[in-house]
Write a protein that holds these residues in place. Structure first.
Motif, PDB file in Angstrom:
ATOM      1  N   GLU A  83      53.143  54.832  39.137  1.00  0.00           N
ATOM      2  CA  GLU A  83      53.012  53.873  38.075  1.00  0.00           C
ATOM      3  C   GLU A  83      52.762  52.643  38.568  1.00  0.00           C
ATOM      4  OE1 GLU A  83      56.305  53.505  35.309  1.00  0.00           O
ATOM      5  OE2 GLU A  83      56.318  55.578  35.024  1.00  0.00           O
ATOM      6  N   THR A  84      53.219  52.497  40.000  1.00  0.00           N
ATOM      7  CA  THR A  84      52.973  51.196  40.953  1.00  0.00           C
ATOM      8  C   THR A  84      51.597  50.852  41.146  1.00  0.00           C
ATOM      9  OG1 THR A  84      53.915  49.971  42.757  1.00  0.00           O
ATOM     10  CG2 THR A  84      53.239  52.393  43.116  1.00  0.00           C
ATOM     11  N   TRP A  85      50.799  51.837  41.020  1.00  0.00           N
ATOM     12  CA  TRP A  85      49.346  51.605  41.172  1.00  0.00           C
ATOM     13  C   TRP A  85      48.950  50.416  40.069  1.00  0.00           C
ATOM     14  CZ3 TRP A  85      47.226  51.807  45.553  1.00  0.00           C
ATOM     15  CH2 TRP A  85      47.215  52.842  46.482  1.00  0.00           C
ATOM     16  N   ALA A  86      49.471  50.850  39.072  1.00  0.00           N
ATOM     17  CA  ALA A  86      48.939  49.881  37.533  1.00  0.00           C
ATOM     18  C   ALA A  86      49.419  48.424  37.836  1.00  0.00           C
ATOM     19  CB  ALA A  86      49.423  50.614  36.400  1.00  0.00           C
ATOM     20  N   SER A  87      50.347  48.188  38.918  1.00  0.00           N
ATOM     21  CA  SER A  87      50.884  46.935  38.867  1.00  0.00           C
ATOM     22  C   SER A  87      50.107  46.163  39.867  1.00  0.00           C
ATOM     23  CB  SER A  87      52.288  46.781  39.208  1.00  0.00           C
ATOM     24  OG  SER A  87      52.636  47.537  40.542  1.00  0.00           O
ATOM     25  N   THR A  88      49.384  46.697  40.762  1.00  0.00           N
ATOM     26  CA  THR A  88      48.672  45.882  41.683  1.00  0.00           C
ATOM     27  C   THR A  88      47.208  45.639  41.393  1.00  0.00           C
ATOM     28  OG1 THR A  88      48.395  45.845  43.994  1.00  0.00           O
ATOM     29  CG2 THR A  88      47.451  48.012  43.010  1.00  0.00           C
ATOM     30  N   GLU A  89      46.695  44.458  42.022  1.00  0.00           N
ATOM     31  CA  GLU A  89      45.432  44.111  41.742  1.00  0.00           C
ATOM     32  C   GLU A  89      44.288  45.090  42.032  1.00  0.00           C
ATOM     33  OE1 GLU A  89      42.141  40.449  43.085  1.00  0.00           O
ATOM     34  OE2 GLU A  89      44.162  40.457  43.909  1.00  0.00           O
ATOM     35  N   ALA A  90      43.291  45.048  41.043  1.00  0.00           N
ATOM     36  CA  ALA A  90      42.143  46.152  41.339  1.00  0.00           C
ATOM     37  C   ALA A  90      41.098  45.119  41.380  1.00  0.00           C
ATOM     38  CB  ALA A  90      41.817  46.933  39.956  1.00  0.00           C
ATOM     39  N   ARG A  91      40.266  45.094  42.485  1.00  0.00           N
ATOM     40  CA  ARG A  91      39.188  44.228  42.946  1.00  0.00           C
ATOM     41  C   ARG A  91      37.850  45.211  43.067  1.00  0.00           C
ATOM     42  NH1 ARG A  91      39.070  39.545  46.279  1.00  0.00           N
ATOM     43  NH2 ARG A  91      40.954  39.295  45.022  1.00  0.00           N
ATOM     44  N   THR A  92      36.740  44.745  42.276  1.00  0.00           N
ATOM     45  CA  THR A  92      35.792  45.515  42.371  1.00  0.00           C
ATOM     46  C   THR A  92      34.815  44.771  43.542  1.00  0.00           C
ATOM     47  OG1 THR A  92      35.768  45.572  39.946  1.00  0.00           O
ATOM     48  CG2 THR A  92      33.638  45.823  40.742  1.00  0.00           C
ATOM     49  N   LEU A  93      34.231  45.698  44.149  1.00  0.00           N
ATOM     50  CA  LEU A  93      33.370  45.343  45.392  1.00  0.00           C
ATOM     51  C   LEU A  93      31.993  45.616  45.041  1.00  0.00           C
ATOM     52  CD1 LEU A  93      35.109  47.425  47.957  1.00  0.00           C
ATOM     53  CD2 LEU A  93      35.700  45.166  47.477  1.00  0.00           C
ATOM     54  N   ASP A  94      31.031  44.269  45.209  1.00  0.00           N
ATOM     55  CA  ASP A  94      29.842  44.425  44.625  1.00  0.00           C
ATOM     56  C   ASP A  94      28.691  44.211  45.698  1.00  0.00           C
ATOM     57  OD1 ASP A  94      30.434  41.723  45.308  1.00  0.00           O
ATOM     58  OD2 ASP A  94      30.122  40.894  43.189  1.00  0.00           O
ATOM     59  N   TYR A  95      28.806  44.317  46.855  1.00  0.00           N
ATOM     60  CA  TYR A  95      27.729  44.125  47.732  1.00  0.00           C
ATOM     61  C   TYR A  95      27.656  45.567  48.543  1.00  0.00           C
ATOM     62  CZ  TYR A  95      24.993  43.384  51.909  1.00  0.00           C
ATOM     63  OH  TYR A  95      24.130  43.479  53.119  1.00  0.00           O
ATOM     64  N   PHE A  96      26.466  45.935  48.303  1.00  0.00           N
ATOM     65  CA  PHE A  96      26.015  47.453  48.728  1.00  0.00           C
ATOM     66  C   PHE A  96      24.522  47.176  49.406  1.00  0.00           C
ATOM     67  CE2 PHE A  96      28.787  48.015  45.291  1.00  0.00           C
ATOM     68  CZ  PHE A  96      30.000  48.874  46.109  1.00  0.00           C
ATOM     69  N   TYR A  97      24.408  47.748  50.640  1.00  0.00           N
ATOM     70  CA  TYR A  97      23.365  47.642  51.460  1.00  0.00           C
ATOM     71  C   TYR A  97      22.041  48.660  50.918  1.00  0.00           C
ATOM     72  CZ  TYR A  97      20.489  47.766  55.823  1.00  0.00           C
ATOM     73  OH  TYR A  97      19.651  47.360  56.609  1.00  0.00           O
ATOM     74  N   ARG A  98      20.975  48.018  50.806  1.00  0.00           N
ATOM     75  CA  ARG A  98      19.728  48.602  50.392  1.00  0.00           C
ATOM     76  C   ARG A  98      19.658  49.368  49.026  1.00  0.00           C
ATOM     77  NH1 ARG A  98      17.643  51.459  55.865  1.00  0.00           N
ATOM     78  NH2 ARG A  98      16.880  49.706  57.080  1.00  0.00           N
ATOM     79  N   VAL A  99      20.168  48.534  48.030  1.00  0.00           N
ATOM     80  CA  VAL A  99      20.089  49.134  46.592  1.00  0.00           C
ATOM     81  C   VAL A  99      18.645  48.751  46.220  1.00  0.00           C
ATOM     82  CG1 VAL A  99      20.912  48.878  44.157  1.00  0.00           C
ATOM     83  CG2 VAL A  99      22.466  48.707  46.134  1.00  0.00           C
ATOM     84  N   GLU A 100      17.843  49.813  45.772  1.00  0.00           N
ATOM     85  CA  GLU A 100      16.509  49.576  45.534  1.00  0.00           C
ATOM     86  C   GLU A 100      16.202  49.495  43.981  1.00  0.00           C
ATOM     87  OE1 GLU A 100      13.946  52.242  47.574  1.00  0.00           O
ATOM     88  OE2 GLU A 100      14.830  51.695  49.653  1.00  0.00           O
ATOM     89  N   LYS A 101      16.978  50.167  43.123  1.00  0.00           N
ATOM     90  CA  LYS A 101      16.676  50.379  41.764  1.00  0.00           C
ATOM     91  C   LYS A 101      18.387  50.153  41.133  1.00  0.00           C
ATOM     92  CE  LYS A 101      15.328  54.659  42.246  1.00  0.00           C
ATOM     93  NZ  LYS A 101      14.734  55.796  41.949  1.00  0.00           N
ATOM     94  N   PRO A 102      18.283  49.578  40.045  1.00  0.00           N
ATOM     95  CA  PRO A 102      19.587  49.181  39.334  1.00  0.00           C
ATOM     96  C   PRO A 102      20.316  50.270  39.266  1.00  0.00           C
ATOM     97  CG  PRO A 102      17.742  48.263  38.273  1.00  0.00           C
ATOM     98  CD  PRO A 102      17.289  48.950  39.330  1.00  0.00           C
ATOM     99  N   ASP A 103      19.998  51.731  39.108  1.00  0.00           N
ATOM    100  CA  ASP A 103      20.957  52.790  38.941  1.00  0.00           C
ATOM    101  C   ASP A 103      21.370  53.253  40.199  1.00  0.00           C
ATOM    102  OD1 ASP A 103      18.376  53.853  39.666  1.00  0.00           O
ATOM    103  OD2 ASP A 103      19.037  55.589  38.193  1.00  0.00           O
ATOM    104  N   ASP A 104      20.792  52.610  41.359  1.00  0.00           N
ATOM    105  CA  ASP A 104      21.330  53.247  42.784  1.00  0.00           C
ATOM    106  C   ASP A 104      22.469  52.280  43.116  1.00  0.00           C
ATOM    107  OD1 ASP A 104      19.111  54.463  43.084  1.00  0.00           O
ATOM    108  OD2 ASP A 104      18.054  52.979  44.440  1.00  0.00           O
ATOM    109  N   ALA A 105      22.896  51.280  42.552  1.00  0.00           N
ATOM    110  CA  ALA A 105      24.128  50.562  42.621  1.00  0.00           C
ATOM    111  C   ALA A 105      25.426  51.299  42.620  1.00  0.00           C
ATOM    112  CB  ALA A 105      24.383  49.387  42.034  1.00  0.00           C
TER     113      ALA A 105
END
Length: 144
Positions: free
Chosen positions: A43-65
């Motif tokens: 249950e403790t996982w639900a109480s901590t911040e969830a951060r989305t990471l959005d930098y990825f190297y060499r994404v050529e097409k949107p569905d590669d992200a």
């Protein structure tokens, strides 16, 4: 507990961040027994911040992200990290401890423990082969 958690959108950025410019990440204190099994059933996982990471190297097409969400907990003995990853292209070749994990898809975390010292950090890496790497990085430490 607050940790400095620096997320950049440009890995080649020339501007150095100073203390107070980094994004602050809140890691919650854990009071449960955490089972290291790749699941987030405590249950403790639900109480901590969830951060989305959005930098990825060499994404050529949107569905590669890739889609990655990071969470962190701490207690008196350990820091717990949880990465939820969705990636259709995975490469993992390294099998040795302290090898070249940075060439694989791997989870990495860097700790900058002193203000304004991004030239020095602690790093930890783990790939899908459970091969790990831990290091201290010094940049321009002695006469450039």
């Amino acid at each position: 507990m607050f940790l400095l958690f620096c997320l950049t959108t440009n890995a080649q950025s020339v501007k150095k961040l100073s203390l107070g410019e980094q994004t602050l990440f809140r890691a919650s204190k854990n009071n449960e027994n955490i089972v290291i099994d790749g699941k987030m059933e405590e249950e403790t996982w639900a109480s901590t911040e969830a951060r989305t990471l959005d930098y990825f190297y060499r994404v050529e097409k949107p569905d590669d992200a890739q889609q990655t969400t990071f969470r962190m907990l701490w207690d008196e003995k350990y820091i717990y990290e949880f990465f939820e990853l969705k990636d259709k292209y995975l490469t993992t070749l390294e099998t040795k401890r302290d090898g070249e994990h940075y060439l694989d898809d791997c989870a990495e975390i860097f700790f900058i423990t002193a203000p304004d010292s991004q030239g020095i950090h602690f790093g930890y890496e783990l790939n899908l082969n459970k091969a790990s790497n831990d290091f201290i990085y010094f940049n321009d430490y002695y006469k450039g």
